[in-house]
Scaffold this motif. Sequence first.
Motif, short mmCIF file in Angstrom:
data_model
loop_
_atom_site.label_atom_id
_atom_site.label_comp_id
_atom_site.label_asym_id
_atom_site.label_seq_id
_atom_site.Cartn_x
_atom_site.Cartn_y
_atom_site.Cartn_z
N MET A 102 44.54 69.56 -25.60
CA MET A 102 44.82 70.84 -26.27
C MET A 102 44.74 70.67 -27.78
O MET A 102 44.18 71.52 -28.48
CB MET A 102 46.19 71.37 -25.87
CG MET A 102 46.27 71.87 -24.46
SD MET A 102 47.94 72.36 -24.00
CE MET A 102 47.95 74.04 -24.63
N ARG A 103 45.28 69.57 -28.28
CA ARG A 103 45.25 69.31 -29.73
C ARG A 103 43.81 69.13 -30.22
O ARG A 103 43.43 69.67 -31.26
CB ARG A 103 46.07 68.08 -30.08
CG ARG A 103 47.55 68.31 -29.99
CD ARG A 103 48.34 67.08 -30.39
NE ARG A 103 49.76 67.32 -30.29
CZ ARG A 103 50.65 66.41 -30.02
NH1 ARG A 103 50.29 65.16 -29.81
NH2 ARG A 103 51.93 66.72 -29.93
N GLU A 104 43.01 68.37 -29.47
CA GLU A 104 41.62 68.16 -29.85
C GLU A 104 40.83 69.47 -29.85
O GLU A 104 40.02 69.72 -30.73
CB GLU A 104 40.96 67.16 -28.90
CG GLU A 104 41.44 65.73 -29.10
CD GLU A 104 40.92 64.78 -28.03
OE1 GLU A 104 40.04 65.16 -27.23
OE2 GLU A 104 41.41 63.64 -28.00
N LEU A 105 41.10 70.31 -28.86
CA LEU A 105 40.43 71.60 -28.79
C LEU A 105 40.82 72.47 -29.98
O LEU A 105 39.95 73.10 -30.60
CB LEU A 105 40.80 72.31 -27.47
CG LEU A 105 40.17 73.67 -27.23
CD1 LEU A 105 38.64 73.54 -27.17
CD2 LEU A 105 40.71 74.28 -25.95
N ALA A 106 42.11 72.47 -30.33
CA ALA A 106 42.58 73.26 -31.48
C ALA A 106 41.97 72.75 -32.77
O ALA A 106 41.60 73.54 -33.65
CB ALA A 106 44.10 73.23 -31.54
N GLU A 107 41.84 71.44 -32.93
CA GLU A 107 41.25 70.87 -34.14
C GLU A 107 39.77 71.18 -34.21
O GLU A 107 39.21 71.37 -35.30
CB GLU A 107 41.48 69.36 -34.19
CG GLU A 107 42.93 69.00 -34.48
CD GLU A 107 43.18 67.49 -34.39
OE1 GLU A 107 42.21 66.72 -34.25
OE2 GLU A 107 44.37 67.11 -34.44
N GLY A 108 39.10 71.23 -33.09
CA GLY A 108 37.67 71.56 -33.06
C GLY A 108 37.38 72.99 -33.45
O GLY A 108 36.29 73.30 -33.94
N ILE A 109 38.34 73.87 -33.28
CA ILE A 109 38.15 75.28 -33.63
C ILE A 109 38.29 75.48 -35.13
O ILE A 109 37.67 76.37 -35.69
CB ILE A 109 39.16 76.16 -32.85
CG1 ILE A 109 38.85 76.09 -31.37
CG2 ILE A 109 39.16 77.59 -33.34
CD1 ILE A 109 39.86 76.77 -30.47
N LYS A 110 39.06 74.66 -35.80
CA LYS A 110 39.30 74.82 -37.24
C LYS A 110 38.07 74.63 -38.06
O LYS A 110 37.14 74.01 -37.84
CB LYS A 110 40.39 73.85 -37.71
CG LYS A 110 41.73 74.22 -37.14
CD LYS A 110 42.77 73.24 -37.64
CE LYS A 110 44.12 73.53 -37.04
NZ LYS A 110 45.12 72.61 -37.44
#
Length: 110
Positions: A102-110
């Motif tokens: 979830m954290r990696e996905l959120a960082e990829g969206i930024k």
Amino acid sequence: MSNQHSILKTGDWIKGKLLSGELVIGYIENLDIQSQTLKAKVVTSDNKTIEGKSLPLLNRQVTKIPSTPVKNKEQIQFLIDLALATGDQEWFLELTAKLNSMRELAEGIK
């Protein structure tokens, strides 16, 4: 071994009522199909003195708690704490991997 349209198995989370009236929530450690009994680890109860203990119960005393999908970071963090409290290393690793994804996905969206 049917219980409210659910088949019980080791590891299932259950809620139940002891013959003495206490409410318990925990998970199944062992099942005995022939005698229709199980041993459950009590995680929480209205009787705090039995929390953390393993108790024998009749299958008819308990109901399987349905699993619900985890939807957010706070739920996963709560479950990680629960996995730590119950000493379930496999579940802990599964949950931390999900949290990291979830954290990696959120960082990829930024």
